[in-house]
Structure formats: C-alpha cells, structure tokens
Design a protein around this motif. Structure first.
Motif, PDB file in Angstrom:
ATOM      1  N   LEU A  30       0.628  -1.248  -0.020  1.00 49.09           N
ATOM      2  CA  LEU A  30       0.082   0.187   0.112  1.00 49.09           C
ATOM      3  C   LEU A  30       0.883   1.228   0.015  1.00 49.09           C
ATOM      4  O   LEU A  30       0.535   2.448  -0.282  1.00 49.09           O
ATOM      5  N   THR A  31       2.059   1.161   0.519  1.00 48.07           N
ATOM      6  CA  THR A  31       2.986   2.398   0.475  1.00 48.07           C
ATOM      7  C   THR A  31       4.170   2.224  -0.407  1.00 48.07           C
ATOM      8  O   THR A  31       4.487   3.186  -1.373  1.00 48.07           O
ATOM      9  N   GLY A  32       5.093   1.012  -0.221  1.00 50.59           N
ATOM     10  CA  GLY A  32       6.229   0.911  -1.096  1.00 50.59           C
ATOM     11  C   GLY A  32       5.946   0.711  -2.314  1.00 50.59           C
ATOM     12  O   GLY A  32       6.708   1.424  -3.252  1.00 50.59           O
ATOM     13  N   LEU A  33       4.982  -0.217  -2.780  1.00 45.33           N
ATOM     14  CA  LEU A  33       4.719  -0.450  -4.415  1.00 45.33           C
ATOM     15  C   LEU A  33       3.866   0.690  -4.921  1.00 45.33           C
ATOM     16  O   LEU A  33       4.239   1.440  -5.922  1.00 45.33           O
ATOM     17  N   LEU A  34       2.607   0.793  -4.249  1.00 48.50           N
ATOM     18  CA  LEU A  34       1.575   1.775  -4.559  1.00 48.50           C
ATOM     19  C   LEU A  34       2.097   2.941  -4.860  1.00 48.50           C
ATOM     20  O   LEU A  34       1.870   3.883  -5.920  1.00 48.50           O
ATOM     21  N   ARG A  35       2.893   3.607  -3.727  1.00 47.00           N
ATOM     22  CA  ARG A  35       3.101   5.159  -3.910  1.00 47.00           C
ATOM     23  C   ARG A  35       4.480   5.354  -4.181  1.00 47.00           C
ATOM     24  O   ARG A  35       4.655   6.078  -5.006  1.00 47.00           O
ATOM     25  N   ASP A  36       5.355   4.599  -3.212  1.00 47.00           N
ATOM     26  CA  ASP A  36       6.867   4.988  -3.602  1.00 47.00           C
ATOM     27  C   ASP A  36       7.366   4.361  -4.982  1.00 47.00           C
ATOM     28  O   ASP A  36       7.957   5.254  -5.559  1.00 47.00           O
ATOM     29  N   THR A  37       6.872   3.340  -5.558  1.00 42.45           N
ATOM     30  CA  THR A  37       7.257   2.848  -6.764  1.00 42.45           C
ATOM     31  C   THR A  37       6.497   3.474  -8.002  1.00 42.45           C
ATOM     32  O   THR A  37       6.955   4.016  -8.934  1.00 42.45           O
ATOM     33  N   TRP A  38       5.150   3.365  -7.871  1.00 42.97           N
ATOM     34  CA  TRP A  38       4.037   3.608  -9.011  1.00 42.97           C
ATOM     35  C   TRP A  38       3.894   5.186  -8.661  1.00 42.97           C
ATOM     36  O   TRP A  38       3.429   5.645  -9.725  1.00 42.97           O
ATOM     37  N   GLY A  39       3.816   5.816  -7.746  1.00 35.90           N
ATOM     38  CA  GLY A  39       3.773   7.172  -7.733  1.00 35.90           C
ATOM     39  C   GLY A  39       2.411   7.638  -7.523  1.00 35.90           C
ATOM     40  O   GLY A  39       2.027   8.857  -7.940  1.00 35.90           O
ATOM     41  N   PHE A  40       1.606   6.637  -6.996  1.00 37.20           N
ATOM     42  CA  PHE A  40       0.212   6.977  -6.663  1.00 37.20           C
ATOM     43  C   PHE A  40       0.076   8.164  -5.589  1.00 37.20           C
ATOM     44  O   PHE A  40       0.602   7.956  -4.675  1.00 37.20           O
ATOM     45  N   THR A  41      -0.960   9.185  -5.925  1.00 39.05           N
ATOM     46  CA  THR A  41      -1.052  10.274  -4.998  1.00 39.05           C
ATOM     47  C   THR A  41      -2.547  10.445  -4.424  1.00 39.05           C
ATOM     48  O   THR A  41      -2.696  11.377  -3.786  1.00 39.05           O
ATOM     49  N   GLY A  42      -3.488   9.308  -4.646  1.00 38.80           N
ATOM     50  CA  GLY A  42      -4.715   9.592  -4.424  1.00 38.80           C
ATOM     51  C   GLY A  42      -4.930   9.001  -3.040  1.00 38.80           C
ATOM     52  O   GLY A  42      -4.153   8.846  -2.310  1.00 38.80           O
ATOM     53  N   THR A  43      -6.229   8.229  -2.850  1.00 42.49           N
ATOM     54  CA  THR A  43      -6.695   7.984  -1.624  1.00 42.49           C
ATOM     55  C   THR A  43      -6.648   6.401  -1.516  1.00 42.49           C
ATOM     56  O   THR A  43      -7.359   5.803  -2.387  1.00 42.49           O
ATOM     57  N   VAL A  44      -6.389   5.837  -0.443  1.00 39.23           N
ATOM     58  CA  VAL A  44      -6.407   4.361  -0.266  1.00 39.23           C
ATOM     59  C   VAL A  44      -7.645   4.225   0.844  1.00 39.23           C
ATOM     60  O   VAL A  44      -7.531   4.646   1.882  1.00 39.23           O
ATOM     61  N   VAL A  45      -8.742   3.499   0.194  1.00 32.18           N
ATOM     62  CA  VAL A  45      -9.807   3.241   1.209  1.00 32.18           C
ATOM     63  C   VAL A  45     -10.105   1.932   1.625  1.00 32.18           C
ATOM     64  O   VAL A  45      -9.622   0.940   0.872  1.00 32.18           O
ATOM     65  N   ALA A  46     -10.685   1.892   2.787  1.00 33.60           N
ATOM     66  CA  ALA A  46     -10.638   0.389   3.225  1.00 33.60           C
ATOM     67  C   ALA A  46     -12.111  -0.418   2.548  1.00 33.60           C
ATOM     68  O   ALA A  46     -12.945   0.420   2.114  1.00 33.60           O
ATOM     69  N   ASP A  47     -11.621  -1.755   2.031  1.00 23.75           N
ATOM     70  CA  ASP A  47     -13.059  -2.251   1.669  1.00 23.75           C
ATOM     71  C   ASP A  47     -13.777  -2.569   3.141  1.00 23.75           C
ATOM     72  O   ASP A  47     -13.188  -2.490   3.989  1.00 23.75           O
TER      73      ASP A  47
END
Length: 804
Positions: free
Chosen positions: A285-302
C-alpha cells in the motif's frame, strides 16, 4: 509527494481559528490543505478519515461481509460536529426515488456543513459495478460481459454515463472497477471481474476508469491486490500466490489503471497474502503503490477491512491496534462506517500508541482529494441546481437515471457481449416460425439478466414490496416480441438450484412437440450464499447448478433441436452435452436490455461478435485453471486430469465468415528496446455485416523462467460490412513481452519469439505467425514500460484491393 508537517494535537489550549488561506481557491491545493490541516484538532482530523453508513441494518441479510457483526450504532448529529470524511451509499442502502434521494443527500450534507467548524461536506460514495447501484438507475451488463465485448471505447462511454448520473444527484466517488484477474472459475465473484487475462482486464478496466473520471467521479480500483487468487476459490480465503504470479498476473491491471487511466482511489483487498493481510501491508500500500508507482490519491478500506485485522485475521489486539496497523500500511479512509478510526484512534494517539504523523499523512491525502472535488471552496453548493428549493416529496419523479439513451447504450453493450459458442448445423439464426418451446428457470425471470451488484439483486431483493424501478424484459418476453409469427410455449422445468425436479418431465413433453427448443439455463445472482453466483456464492464444482443438467439431458433426449442459452456469472462444464446441441449462446448477466439483445442474436437481427473472457470447461472438476499455463499446467502424460477447456479464452463465432491476410514482412531481428508495426488485412467474406476480434498472443519457446504457452498482448475489434476489408495495425514494442525473470525483476529477455495472430488462445486457432528474435542486452523494465499495444483499423486502399 512531500507532506507538510502539521502541529500535534494538544490536550488543552486555544482551538485554532477557522478562517485562513485554505479558503482561497487561487492558491495551490497543497498550500490550502497544509493551512487547513494545521487548524484542525485531533478529533477533527480523525473525523475526515472515516465514513458513516446511515441506514445500515445490523439485522437481517447484509450486503457486506459480517455486516451484522461489525455495524455499531452511531450518533450522526454528535459525530458531524467534528466534520465527516465520507457518507456511505446514500442511494444504495434502500430503495429511494432518485430525486428524493438527491434532496435527502443534500440536506445531510447541509447538516454536516453547518455542524462542523470548517463547513466541509463529506465525500458521498456509491457502488457502480454494473451501473449506478441506485433504485431506478440503468442496470448495465456486468464486468464479465464488458470483457466479452472486447470493446474498451464502448465501456468508457458507459462509464461516462454512469458517472454523469452519479454526479447529477450529488455523488463524488464510485467503488469500481474490479481489476481482479480470474484464477479459478469456482470463485463467486467471477461475474464482477473482466476475465482471466491480465491484458484484457487491464485495458477494459482502464477504459472504464477514464470514462468514470471524465465525469468528475473518483474511480476506486478494487480489490488491491490478490483477492481473486484465494485458495480453493473461497471468498476471503488465504492467498498463496507467489511473487511472479503477483507481478505478472495480478498487479498489471492496477499499474495500467493508475498510469494510463488516472484513477484517484484504490481499495485494499480483504486478502492475506502469504500470511500478511493487505490492509496491514506497507510494502503493497505504500512501497509499491506510492513509492514505486507514484500513486497520489486515497486508499480506502474495503468494508470493515480494518476491523477484520482484529476479528478475522487476528493480527490486531483491539480497535486502536487495527487502526495503527492500517494507517502504518497506508489505508487513509475507514469504510463503510466508523469503528477503528474514531474515538479509539484519538485515544490511541493521545496515549502515544499511534503516531499522530500517521493521522496527518492520511488527512493530507483526504483533504487534497476534497480540494480537487471543490469541497473546500467557499462558494460550494451541495444541492444539484435542478433540485434547488424543492422539498423531498416535491422532487419525486424529477430525476431520471434510466433515460432512453442509457437503455440504448446498455442494449448495444449487451449485444456485443453475447458469445456464440457453437452452431454446428447452422440452426441459428432461428427461422422464427412454427412451434418454439422455451424452457428453463432463467427464461422468464427479470433477475436472470442482472448481476449481484445491480440494485434489484443487491438491495431490492431485501425489500420485496418495492417495485424493481426499471423495466427488465425477460428472454421469454423478448422472444415473443421478436417472433410474432411463431407459436411460443413456456415451461420452467426446474428451479435454478432448488431440490424440486418434478417439472422436468412436463418441460420435456413440451419440447418434444416443438420444432425447436430454446433452453435458458444459468445462475441466480446473490450475496453470501443467497445465489449461485456473486459475492460469497462460491461453487463446489463447475456443474450447472441444481437440476439444470438433468433438465438439459431430458430436453436433448426428445430429439428436438435444442439451442442452449446460458445466463450466468461464470462458465459451466458442457462436455458430454455440447456435441448434441443445435446451438449455444453464452451471456454474462447482460443487464436490463439483455433479453432484447439475446433475442436479436437468436433471430439474426444481431450478428454475435462477443468472445470469451474466460474459458468454458469440459468437465466440472478438471478445469479450475485458466489458459495462462506453462507446459506442466497443460494436458500431459503425467496426470490423468485434462484441464483443456471445451471452448478456450477468446473463442466466439459469427453468422458471417472472415479471412485474415498477412501484411508486409517485418524484420527478423528487433532490439530488446525496439518496436515495429505488425499488419494484416481482415475481410468479411460472408453476406452479413459483422465484427471480428483479432487477438495477438506471444509464445516464448525458451525463457529463464517457465512461461505460459501463449499470452495475450494485443487485440482489436474490427467491424466489417459484408464484403468489406480493413487493414489492422498493431504497434508491437518489446516491453509487451516482459516478464519476471529468475532474479525477481521484470525483464525483456533476448531470444526467439512467436507472435501469433489468432481467433482464440488455442494454438489450433492461430491464423498467422510472425517469428522474430529479440537481440541485444537483457533489459530491466518497470511500471514505466510500454504497457499497451496500440492498434488502428483503417480501410484498405483501393490499389491494395486491386492487387488482392
């Protein structure tokens, strides 16, 4: 993105002033959010990180897993004084007229604005998997039907319409699309997926994201990641996928939807992968999604996923501990209602158990998205202009979420998603005269057309006294309209999955006296065991549910030609019966206009162009696999089980015929960072207009890790008038054949390749092969690689036609 620090909350002291630069729309969103966050108390910060589900029922049948156990009573008036992050499903919780619902939502938002110090509305979110999940909204075909259509542009248009309807009543965020790649056909949520191939899933889902985001709705990618790879195809079961399966099959659709589609939200999956629940996994949720892919949006819980860290996964000791794990991993918003991110989180921060920096990090992302949506602007209005000044009852009937243009689009997508599996003797199209026996439990039930996330199936079934809200003609009704000159009789034969088989004999007698029998079999969509397909409705095997196989056997025994129509959320084993059918058409919950679409296919008014997004198994227990298999996953002499499908991924027939003519030769060598064009000409050689789906697969004869026999890397849907020819061009880049190598990193490896133009994934359906060698050094690639095989379809020049 650097997150400006916010001052820590204090036990006592002056409350920061409300007014400040954050109200100035001329400033950058980052500056506004930093100023606003610095003015918030800890309680106000936490309030932006959770939703409230008004009207959620803690009794009866839920629409989310463990809903009855996880819903706590909430005091809306008290909580809203702190502000509020999200409002959960204001339209998708109970049947409500859209106009009345829009006014009610606007009033709720006005109360939130008035109660909180900062006057910030909540983000209202809804499900939109097969259309806006609201009473009276268009029920489109399910995602598996989108995959069957192989038509990204049409899916993008549908998503744009869905988004426009949601925005018109005050909704901001849509919980779709599902990017899970099917790994086992027994899984109940197959109907919610787009198919078994990551490239097809990625391109169709990315088109949906573009369409939804173009309307101003925040698209939420589900379910990140691994959810569909559950052991034994059981919902919420552990996932034991290895790193290569994750990297090469599960993750690419999310990569593409973020990089190419611009998705602004991601929902974590319920999965635990190798013992680590995703909701508590900072590497994903942080290492891959944000730090690698550069995602800047929100992560919401299922829904309730943070609470499940405590109650199901048992890696959290209590609610504050679950909040700590989820915030550390990178979950910004708790949905559907407050449990761990409310008072429990505030107390844990004050006790020093949870660093306030984690709250500030999530708050920054949430407020930045609210700023993008205009929810921080001083001139914001929370009521749609068309409903301004109206009382709820005055708004009844003023909002139409199922206008004719929506229905026309739903019909077109349904038509393009119908797959003609077999037509051995040319029994289809039907003549439309004489006696037609229509038999089966799916022939005369409107719900046979709808998936489990369509409002009537998802919510409406829990309110049996409420009207459906939309017109959903059954196939029986559509056939009677399609064939006014035929005598059409009907018998149900049996239930979808009930124990009563007493009607089979009568149904067989009806078929015996007819010129042709149309057998309409399939699934009933539902939730958590209340259906044969849908969330929590996993299958023990791939036999047709209930007594439907016995009904089909009885119909086949009459000697009357039987055309089988399947209305399902997955595919079922047809081996041993398929060779006795006069014809077979597969539809995946095709939506409110599915009856008309199917009737058109049976009559020939519609020339079928759908192709399978998942294979059709031969036997009920021998094919829980998908086509992406290395040699040992295919039929071989060391196992008595043959997983070969009866009809492969990509298969589908037409009422016309096509020829494929190879284009100019391409260089036999290509650098490992090179690209080239691959051309061929497709010609409609029949007497009907139709559409062919050209599929491009790669076969890698020798690689440093085992590779699938073939893998889809490109496709083009090619509409052709009778006698017409068009040139189809594929832009092949070496990145498209990258894979995870022996070192655990994605590479492009030099060596021999076969690029196969084919009508399905079956090697027997290859029409043309391009052999080339990749030369040069092995290349390491990442998410910035070329992910899309761009295609173009153009008329054949006159001089080329003459030379042909």
């Amino acid at each position: 993105m650097a997150i400006p620090p916010a001052p820590h909350a204090r036990e006592a002291g002056p409350v920061p002033a409300v007014d400040g630069p954050w109200r100035d729309p001329s400033l950058s969103p980052e500056a506004r959010v930093a100023d606003l966050a610095a003015r918030m108390t800890l309680e106000e910060k936490a309030a932006q990180l959770y939703g409230i589900w008004v009207g959620a029922d803690a009794d009866g049948d839920g629409v989310a897993p463990h809903q009855n156990d996880m819903v706590d009573p909430v005091d809306f008036e008290e909580l809203s004084t702190r502000g509020l992050g999200q409002l959960t499903r204001p339209f998708g919780t109970a049947p409500v007229d859209p106009g009345v619902g829009a006014v009610a939502l606007a009033r709720a938002q006005a109360r939130i604005v008035a109660a909180g110090r900062f006057g910030i509305p909540a983000v209202a979110h809804e499900e939109c998997l097969a259309g806006f999940t609201a009473w009276g909204a268009t029920a489109y075909p399910v995602p598996l039907a989108w995959g069957a259509a192989w038509d990204p542009e049409l899916v993008a248009e549908m998503a744009g319409r869905i988004g426009e309807d949601m925005r018109s009543v005050g909704v901001h965020q849509g919980l779709a699309p599902v990017l899970d790649v099917v790994r086992d056909l027994r899984w109940g949520r197959v109907e919610e997926t787009i198919g078994e191939d990551p490239y097809l899933v990625a391109t169709i889902a990315t088109a949906y994201v573009r369409g939804l985001e173009s309307s101003g709705i925040v698209a939420t990618l589900k379910h990140f990641a691994g959810y569909s790879a559950s052991a034994g195809a059981r919902n919420l079961a552990p996932v034991r996928a290895g790193g290569r399966e994750m990297a090469d099959v599960i993750l690419p659709p999310f990569e593409m939807a973020i990089r190419e589609g611009g998705a602004r939200s991601v929902m974590h999956s319920y999965a635990e992968i190798d013992g680590v629940p995703v909701a508590a996994d900072p590497a994903l949720l942080t290492g891959l999604l944000r730090d690698t892919w550069g995602f800047t949006g929100t992560v919401v819980a299922d829904y309730f996923g943070i609470g499940f860290l405590e109650t199901l996964h048992r890696i959290a000791s209590d609610r504050p501990d679950a909040a700590r794990l989820a915030l550390t991993a990178g979950v910004d918003v708790e949905l559907p209602t407050v449990r761990s991110y409310g008072d429990a989180l505030v107390a844990a921060v004050r006790d020093g158990a949870v660093p306030e920096e984690l709250v500030d990090r999530a708050l920054y992302r949430v407020l930045l998205q609210k700023c993008e949506l205009g929810l921080l602007d001083p001139d914001l209005t929370v009521r749609p202009a068309v409903l301004e000044g109206r009382e709820p009852e005055d708004a009844r009937g003023t909002v139409d979420l199922d206008p004719p243009r929506n229905r026309a689009l739903a019909r077109l997508l349904a038509e393009r998603s119908c797959v003609l599996l077999a037509n051995p003797e040319g029994a289809l199209p039907l003549r439309g005269t004489g006696r037609i026996a229509v038999v089966g439990p799916r022939a005369d039930d409107p719900l046979a057309m709808l998936g489990c996330y369509s409002f009537p199936s998802h919510v409406g079934v829990q309110h049996p006294g409420s009207p459906m809200g939309i017109a959903v003609p059954t196939l029986l009704e559509a056939l009677r309209e399609e064939f006014p000159g035929a005598g059409i009789d009907y018998a149900q034969g049996c239930d979808v999955d009930g124990p009563d088989a007493s009607g089979i004999e009568g149904a067989a007698a009806l078929a015996a006296g007819a010129d042709v029998c149309v057998a309409v079999l399939g699934d009933r969509a539902g939730l958590f065991g209340r259906g044969t397909s849908g969330e929590g409705c996993d299958a023990a095997d791939l036999a047709l549910p209930g007594h439907q196989a016995g009904l089909l056997d009885a119909l086949l025994a009459t000697g009357t030609p039987v055309v089988l129509v399947l209305l399902t959320g997955r595919t079922y084993a047809l081996g041993g019966r398929a060779d006795r059918l006069a014809g077979c058409v597969q539809a995946f919950f095709p939506g409110e206009e599915g009856g008309s679409a199917l009737a058109g296919v049976l009559s020939g008014r519609v020339n079928p162009s759908g192709r399978l997004p998942i294979g059709v198994p031969d036997g009920p227990g021998g094919q829980p696999w998908t086509y992406l298999q290395p040699p040992l996953g295919l039929a071989n002499g060391v196992s008595n089980l043959d997983p070969t499908p009866l009809y492969p991924f990509g298969h589908g027939l037409s009422y016309t015929s096509f020829t494929w003519e190879p284009g100019p030769e391409v260089p036999t060598e290509l650098p490992t960072d090179g690209a080239t064009d691959l051309d061929l000409t497709v010609r409609n050689t029949g007497d009907r207009d139709g559409a062919e789906v050209v599929q491009l697969y790669v076969h890698d004869p020798v690689a440093q890790t085992t590779r699938p026999e073939s893998r889809l890397i490109g496709y083009a849907r090619v509409p052709l008038a009778a006698g017409e020819a068009r040139r189809v061009r594929f832009r092949f880049h070496a990145d498209l054949v990258s894979f995870t190598g022996a070192g655990g990193h994605r590479i492009v490896e030099p060596g021999e390749l076969e690029l196969r133009f084919a009508s399905s994934s079956d090697p027997a359906d290859v029409r043309h092969t391009v052999r080339l060698r990749l030369v040069g050094p092995e290349r390491a690639v990442d998410h910035r690689r070329q992910m899309v095989c761009t295609t173009s379809v153009e008329p054949v020049p006159a001089e080329a036609e003459g030379s042909a």
